[in-house]
Scaffold this active site. Structure first.
Site, mmCIF file in Angstrom:
data_model
loop_
_atom_site.group_PDB
_atom_site.id
_atom_site.type_symbol
_atom_site.label_atom_id
_atom_site.label_comp_id
_atom_site.label_asym_id
_atom_site.label_seq_id
_atom_site.Cartn_x
_atom_site.Cartn_y
_atom_site.Cartn_z
ATOM 1 N N GLY A 164 10.065 -77.649 -13.045
ATOM 2 C CA GLY A 164 10.449 -78.978 -12.561
ATOM 3 C C GLY A 164 9.452 -79.448 -11.520
ATOM 4 N N GLY A 242 14.096 -69.871 -6.199
ATOM 5 C CA GLY A 242 15.077 -70.901 -6.592
ATOM 6 C C GLY A 242 16.407 -70.667 -5.904
ATOM 7 N NE ARG A 243 20.293 -73.118 -3.879
ATOM 8 C CZ ARG A 243 19.326 -73.673 -3.150
ATOM 9 N NH1 ARG A 243 18.180 -73.045 -2.944
ATOM 10 N NH2 ARG A 243 19.488 -74.860 -2.595
ATOM 11 C CG ASP A 267 12.511 -68.029 0.276
ATOM 12 O OD1 ASP A 267 12.380 -67.523 1.410
ATOM 13 O OD2 ASP A 267 12.747 -69.244 0.095
ATOM 14 C CD GLU A 272 20.336 -67.788 0.606
ATOM 15 O OE1 GLU A 272 19.500 -67.192 -0.113
ATOM 16 O OE2 GLU A 272 20.163 -68.948 1.030
ATOM 17 C CG HIS A 290 16.848 -70.001 1.610
ATOM 18 N ND1 HIS A 290 18.014 -70.182 0.922
ATOM 19 C CD2 HIS A 290 16.074 -71.078 1.290
ATOM 20 C CE1 HIS A 290 17.955 -71.296 0.225
ATOM 21 N NE2 HIS A 290 16.779 -71.868 0.430
ATOM 22 N N GLY A 292 11.594 -71.224 2.165
ATOM 23 C CA GLY A 292 10.732 -72.032 1.295
ATOM 24 C C GLY A 292 10.322 -73.372 1.884
HETATM 25 P P1 NAP Z 1 13.976 -79.796 -10.712
HETATM 26 O O1 NAP Z 1 12.825 -80.735 -10.591
HETATM 27 O O2 NAP Z 1 15.288 -80.329 -11.152
HETATM 28 O O3 NAP Z 1 13.527 -78.619 -11.664
HETATM 29 C C1 NAP Z 1 14.401 -77.669 -12.167
HETATM 30 C C2 NAP Z 1 13.856 -77.199 -13.506
HETATM 31 O O4 NAP Z 1 14.694 -76.164 -13.999
HETATM 32 C C3 NAP Z 1 13.821 -78.288 -14.548
HETATM 33 O O5 NAP Z 1 12.541 -78.324 -15.087
HETATM 34 C C4 NAP Z 1 14.865 -77.895 -15.575
HETATM 35 O O6 NAP Z 1 14.428 -78.243 -16.898
HETATM 36 C C5 NAP Z 1 14.952 -76.379 -15.379
HETATM 37 N N1 NAP Z 1 16.288 -75.880 -15.659
HETATM 38 C C6 NAP Z 1 17.455 -76.284 -15.126
HETATM 39 N N2 NAP Z 1 18.480 -75.597 -15.653
HETATM 40 C C7 NAP Z 1 17.932 -74.747 -16.541
HETATM 41 C C8 NAP Z 1 18.485 -73.774 -17.423
HETATM 42 N N3 NAP Z 1 19.819 -73.550 -17.494
HETATM 43 N N4 NAP Z 1 17.637 -73.080 -18.202
HETATM 44 C C9 NAP Z 1 16.320 -73.311 -18.148
HETATM 45 N N5 NAP Z 1 15.743 -74.207 -17.357
HETATM 46 C C10 NAP Z 1 16.544 -74.923 -16.549
HETATM 47 O O7 NAP Z 1 14.243 -79.078 -9.328
HETATM 48 P P2 NAP Z 1 13.196 -78.712 -8.178
HETATM 49 O O8 NAP Z 1 13.103 -79.846 -7.237
HETATM 50 O O9 NAP Z 1 11.948 -78.185 -8.805
HETATM 51 O O10 NAP Z 1 14.002 -77.529 -7.459
HETATM 52 C C11 NAP Z 1 14.387 -76.397 -8.193
HETATM 53 C C12 NAP Z 1 15.316 -75.521 -7.389
HETATM 54 O O11 NAP Z 1 14.581 -74.805 -6.394
HETATM 55 C C13 NAP Z 1 16.385 -76.247 -6.574
HETATM 56 O O12 NAP Z 1 17.495 -76.610 -7.399
HETATM 57 C C14 NAP Z 1 16.745 -75.251 -5.505
HETATM 58 O O13 NAP Z 1 17.822 -74.462 -5.924
HETATM 59 C C15 NAP Z 1 15.487 -74.398 -5.371
HETATM 60 N N6 NAP Z 1 14.824 -74.597 -4.074
HETATM 61 C C16 NAP Z 1 14.667 -73.524 -3.239
HETATM 62 C C17 NAP Z 1 14.019 -73.689 -2.027
HETATM 63 C C18 NAP Z 1 13.802 -72.542 -1.103
HETATM 64 O O14 NAP Z 1 13.660 -72.786 0.089
HETATM 65 N N7 NAP Z 1 13.763 -71.318 -1.583
HETATM 66 C C19 NAP Z 1 13.551 -74.947 -1.646
HETATM 67 C C20 NAP Z 1 13.741 -76.000 -2.520
HETATM 68 C C21 NAP Z 1 14.370 -75.805 -3.737
HETATM 69 P P3 NAP Z 1 15.478 -78.551 -18.085
HETATM 70 O O15 NAP Z 1 16.457 -79.530 -17.505
HETATM 71 O O16 NAP Z 1 14.633 -79.071 -19.190
HETATM 72 O O17 NAP Z 1 16.097 -77.240 -18.416
HETATM 73 C C1 8YV Z 2 16.685 -75.517 2.235
HETATM 74 C C2 8YV Z 2 16.517 -75.376 -0.307
HETATM 75 O O1 8YV Z 2 16.445 -74.365 2.961
HETATM 76 O O2 8YV Z 2 16.075 -77.639 -0.751
HETATM 77 C C3 8YV Z 2 16.642 -76.610 -1.109
HETATM 78 O O3 8YV Z 2 17.311 -76.543 -2.158
HETATM 79 O O4 8YV Z 2 16.903 -74.330 -0.706
HETATM 80 C C4 8YV Z 2 15.838 -75.400 1.017
HETATM 81 O O5 8YV Z 2 14.901 -76.423 1.108
HETATM 82 C C5 8YV Z 2 18.147 -75.681 2.099
HETATM 83 O O6 8YV Z 2 18.555 -76.512 1.084
HETATM 84 C C6 8YV Z 2 18.706 -76.220 3.368
HETATM 85 O O7 8YV Z 2 20.057 -76.465 3.220
#
Ligand code: NAP
Ligand code: 8YV
Length: 330
Positions: A164, A242-243, A267, A272, A290, A292
Site C-alpha cells: 500500500g 504493520g500490526r 516493531d 503490545e 512500535h 515506526g
Molecule cells: P494501505 O495503503 O491501506 O496499504 C495496506 C495494503 O495491504 C494494501 O495494499 C492492501 O491491498 C493490503 N491488504 C490489506 N488487507 C489485506 C489482506 N487481507 N491480504 C493481503 N493484502 C492486504 O495502508 P498503509 O498506509 O500502507 O498502512 C499499512 C499498515 O501499516 C497500517 O494499517 C498500520 O497497521 C501499519 N502501520 C504501522 C506503523 C508503525 O509504526 N509500525 C505506522 C504506520 C502504519 P489490497 O486491499 O489489495 O489487499
Molecule cells: C502510531 C501506527 O504509532 O499509524 C499507525 O497505524 O501504528 C503508528 O503511526 C500509532 O498509530 C499511534 O497511535
C-alpha cells in the site's frame, strides 16, 4: 487537567462545541483545538473515565489508542472520531458506522518515516547491528573482532505483504539496495514494476525475506504462521512493521529457536506493550517498541491532520481524511 475542561473560557452556552481528547495525542492537537473548542482531556480512551458532563457534551473525539465499543457507547452525542495513526484496527468501526459516526485517520503523512524505520529494522536484523554496538559498549572489541554475520542483504529476494502507501515507500527504498522485490495484496497494484503473487504462501515460497505492512484485523490475523515461516526457508528473515496481530508469535518464536528461519525484526506485537518472553530471550530477534512513525516531525503532521478533521467537520460538515468505510458517507 485529565478529565476536566481543558479550556474554561468557552462554554456550551456560548455555542462552543465540546470534544474529548483521549490518549497521548501530540500537544499541538490540543493547542490547535483549544481556541475553538471546549476540551475534555483523558489519559486514554476508556469508557470508565467518561463523566456524565462529558457524555452530555462531547460531539467529537481525538483519540490515540483506539476507540472501543464501550467508549463510543459512553459518548452518545459523538459525531466524529479523529484517530491518530493510519491503522484504525482498535477503533470499533462497526459500532461507529451503526451510530452514523464518522471515523478519520492520518494516511500518507507518515509513509516515508515508517518506510525509513522498516529499512533500519531490516538492516539491524540482517546485519545484527544492535548486537555489534552492544559488543563494542561491553568492551569486547578489545578481545577480538565482532563475528562475521551469516545474514546479508546481498542476493536477497524480498516479498512485501501489503504493497500500500507504506509498502510502496519501502519498495522504492529497497530498489536502491539491488534486491529482488515482489509482493502480495488481495489484488495487484496497477503501474508498479514489482511482481504480484496471488497468495501469501506463494510469496513466501518465492522469497527469503518477508516484510509485513498490512493492516491488522480479522483479514490478516495470524496470517504469518508456521507454514509461511517454513516456506521462507533457513535463510529466511521476517520483518513486521504493520500490526502484531498479523504474526503468530508462538510459531515465530519456535521458528527462530529451531532455525526454521534465520532472524526476525519486529516493531509491533500482538499484545503490545507486552512482548512475549520467548521472543525477548532470542538473540536472532530484533525488537523495537512500535516506533515506526515516532519522530517529532511526523507526529506533528499526524496531529495536524487529527485537528484539521475535527475543525473541518464542525465548520464545514466534511472530514478531510475519513477512513475508506466512511468516505462519501457525509
Ligand atoms: P494501505 O495503503 O491501506 O496499504 C495496506 C495494503 O495491504 C494494501 O495494499 C492492501 O491491498 C493490503 N491488504 C490489506 N488487507 C489485506 C489482506 N487481507 N491480504 C493481503 N493484502 C492486504 O495502508 P498503509 O498506509 O500502507 O498502512 C499499512 C499498515 O501499516 C497500517 O494499517 C498500520 O497497521 C501499519 N502501520 C504501522 C506503523 C508503525 O509504526 N509500525 C505506522 C504506520 C502504519 P489490497 O486491499 O489489495 O489487499
Ligand atoms: C502510531 C501506527 O504509532 O499509524 C499507525 O497505524 O501504528 C503508528 O503511526 C500509532 O498509530 C499511534 O497511535
Amino acid at each position: 487537567m485529565d478529565g476536566s475542561m481543558g479550556n474554561k473560557s468557552g462554554s456550551m452556552a456560548g455555542g462552543r462545541v465540546a470534544l474529548i481528547v483521549a490518549g497521548p495525542v501530540p500537544q499541538s492537537v490540543k493547542v490547535t483545538l483549544e481556541p475553538q473548542f471546549d476540551l475534555f482531556v483523558l489519559p486514554r480512551p476508556d469508557a470508565g473515565l467518561v463523566t456524565r458532563e462529558m457524555a452530555g457534551a462531547a460531539r467529537g473525539a481525538a483519540v490515540m489508542g483506539g476507540a472501543g465499543a464501550p467508549f463510543i457507547a459512553a459518548l452518545p452525542r459523538l459525531e466524529i472520531i479523529s484517530s491518530l495513526g493510519v491503522g484504525y484496527d482498535k477503533v470499533d468501526i462497526d459500532v461507529a458506522l451503526s451510530q452514523n459516526i464518522v471515523v478519520t485517520y492520518t494516511p500518507d503523512v507518515l509513509n516515508e518515516e515508517v518506510a525509513d524505520a522498516a529499512i533500519g529494522l531490516l538492516l539491524n536484523t540482517v546485519r545484527e547491528l544492535p548486537r555489534a554496538e552492544a559488543f563494542l559498549r561491553e568492551g569486547r572489541w578489545l578481545e577480538g573482532a565482532f563475528p562475521l554475520t551469516r545474514g546479508t542483504l546481498r542476493g536477497r529476494k524480498v516479498g512485501i505483504y501489503g504493497l500500500g502507501r507504506i509498502g510502496q515507500a519501502i519498495a522504492r527504498r529497497l530498489e536502491a539496495f539491488g534486491v529482488a522485490i515482489s509482493y502480495h495484496n488481495r489484488k495487484p497494484v496497477p503501474d508498479v514494476p514489482w511482481h504480484w503473487e496471488p497468495t501469501l504462501l506463494g510469496l513466501a515460497h518465492s522469497v527469503d525475506t518477508l516484510v509485513c505492512v498490512v493492516p491488522g484485523g480479522p483479514g490478516t490475523a495470524h496470517a504469518v504462521n508456521a507454514e509461511i515461516l517454513s516456506a521462507l526457508g533457513t535463510n529466511g528473515v521476517l520483518i513486521n512493521i504493520g500490526r502484531g496481530s498479523t504474526v503468530d508469535e508462538a510459531a515465530l518464536a519456535h521458528a527462530l529457536r529451531r532455525g526454521v528461519i534465520l532472524a526476525a525484526g519486529l516493531d509491533v506485537f500482538e499484545h503490545e506493550p507486552r512482548v512475549p518472553a520467548e521472543l525477548l530471550d532470542l538473540p536472532n530477534a530484533c525488537l523495537l517498541p512500535h516506533v515506526g512513525s515516532s519522530t517529532i516531525h511526523t507526529r506533528q503532521l499526524m496531529g495536524e491532520l487529527v485537528a484539521r478533521n475535527l475543525v473541518n467537520w464542525f465548520s464545514e460538515g466534511r472530514a478531510v481524511t475519513p477512513i475508506p468505510e466512511c468516505a462519501g458517507s457525509r
